[in-house]
Design an enzyme around this catalytic site. Structure first.
Site, PDB file in Angstrom:
ATOM      1  N   TYR A 171       0.888  -1.214  -0.199  1.00 28.44           N
ATOM      2  CA  TYR A 171       0.018   0.146  -0.041  1.00 28.44           C
ATOM      3  C   TYR A 171       1.006   1.269  -0.093  1.00 28.44           C
ATOM      4  CZ  TYR A 171      -4.052  -2.703   1.155  1.00 28.44           C
ATOM      5  OH  TYR A 171      -5.408  -3.692   1.036  1.00 28.44           O
ATOM      6  N   SER A 172       0.474   2.199  -0.910  1.00 33.94           N
ATOM      7  CA  SER A 172       1.414   3.481  -0.826  1.00 33.94           C
ATOM      8  C   SER A 172       0.857   4.139   0.387  1.00 33.94           C
ATOM      9  CB  SER A 172       0.946   4.319  -2.045  1.00 33.94           C
ATOM     10  OG  SER A 172       1.178   3.729  -3.503  1.00 33.94           O
ATOM     11  N   CYS A 177      -0.259   7.855 -10.415  1.00 34.00           N
ATOM     12  CA  CYS A 177      -0.347   6.594  -9.487  1.00 34.00           C
ATOM     13  C   CYS A 177      -1.974   6.369  -9.546  1.00 34.00           C
ATOM     14  CB  CYS A 177      -0.017   6.943  -8.289  1.00 34.00           C
ATOM     15  SG  CYS A 177      -0.330   5.567  -7.016  1.00 34.00           S
ATOM     16  N   GLU A 187       3.408   4.257 -11.534  1.00 26.72           N
ATOM     17  CA  GLU A 187       3.069   3.281 -10.438  1.00 26.72           C
ATOM     18  C   GLU A 187       1.620   3.066 -10.594  1.00 26.72           C
ATOM     19  OE1 GLU A 187       3.260   3.138  -5.863  1.00 26.72           O
ATOM     20  OE2 GLU A 187       5.133   2.363  -6.600  1.00 26.72           O
ATOM     21  N   TYR A 211      -1.794   0.292 -11.466  1.00 28.63           N
ATOM     22  CA  TYR A 211      -2.458  -1.195 -11.510  1.00 28.63           C
ATOM     23  C   TYR A 211      -3.843  -1.534 -12.205  1.00 28.63           C
ATOM     24  CZ  TYR A 211      -4.376   1.708  -7.853  1.00 28.63           C
ATOM     25  OH  TYR A 211      -5.065   2.982  -7.115  1.00 28.63           O
TER      26      TYR A 211
END
Length: 268
Positions: free
Chosen positions: A49-50, A226, A266, A268
């Protein structure tokens, strides 16, 4: 049907012996290992987790880490309710509960050290986490060795206005630092552009395309992305035509930006 609830909370940063702190930098992540075992009888694998807080944490004592977590609960094709293992574990934690953590890890999203840099942040949903960590250090904290004098420009894309995480914090930052902070929201289910198209993050950016391209030609501009992977393609589409006007191949130019650590992704 998918039910999405977003929670922000703090985890006390003590190691397994209850002694010491876990230092981290803005832009890094920590791993969470949920309690229990998986369907094969093995311990659950860690999830990354960021981190959503600056290096000294929301309380300024370097003893906590903030996370932004989306609880995942959905009904599958068989009509069964499925719960995301780690998101529900975290969202169900109560004060005083323990959580196993690993890390911190990550070099891709580290905040630039140059206090005069232009930092363009592109986030969707919980992808806002590392940018909150950046902005807290820039605008909510005082440091002897760091005072931000550059430009921070945040683009945040969400489906509905109720999903605009940390909205009040960001608006307060903008109010206090109008020369150093720009803030643009893209709410896809509620906003449209002049053509009637849904307002995704790349749609909002297109309104400033020429200005963004000029910034990207400067040596002290850093871009951070992100969140959902889909936005990367849309942003490339904007930049291809802009770069072509200057006789530049955008994909090759982006490789140069990555090499110089000015284009950081980054997704996903």
């Amino acid at each position: 049907m998918v039910y999405e609830l977003t929670y922000g909370f703090w985890i006390l940063l003590n190691n397994m012996n209850g002694v010491g702190e876990v230092p981290y930098r803005e832009g890094q992540s920590i791993g969470i290992i949920p309690e229990g075992i998986d369907k094969n009888g093995k311990p659950h694998k860690l999830r990354l987790y960021s981190i959503a807080s600056s290096a000294i944490g929301d309380f300024g004592d370097s003893k906590t880490v903030s996370l932004c977590v989306k609880r995942l609960v959905y009904t599958n094709e068989s009509g069964e309710i499925v719960k995301g293992v780690c998101s529900n574990f975290l969202c169900d934690l109560k004060p005083g509960d323990e959580a196993k953590i690993t890390g911190p890890v990550g070099k891709e999203m580290l905040m630039p050290k140059d206090p005069n840099a232009t930092i363009i942040m592109l986030g969707t949903g919980t992808g806002i986490a590392p940018f909150r960590s950046f902005l807290w250090k820039m605008f909510f904290e005082e440091h002897e060795d760091y005072k931000f004098n550059g430009l921070a420009w945040l683009f945040l894309g969400v489906p509905t206005s109720s999903s605009l995480l940390y909205k009040e914090e960001f608006e307060k930052m903008k109010e206090k630092n109008p020369e150093n902070f720009r803030l643009d929201f893209a709410v896809s289910r509620e906003q449209t552009n002049d053509k009637g198209e849904k307002m995704y993050i790349q749609t909002r950016m297109a309104e400033y395309a020429e200005e963004l391209w000029e910034l990207l030609k400067k040596d002290n501009t850093f871009v951070y992305m992100c969140g959902l992977k889909g936005m990367e393609k849309g942003i490339d589409e904007i930049m291809v035509s802009l770069a072509a006007k200057d006789g530049i191949d955008w994909l090759e130019y982006k490789k140069q930006l990555k090499k110089s650590e000015q284009w950081n992704v980054e997704v996903y």
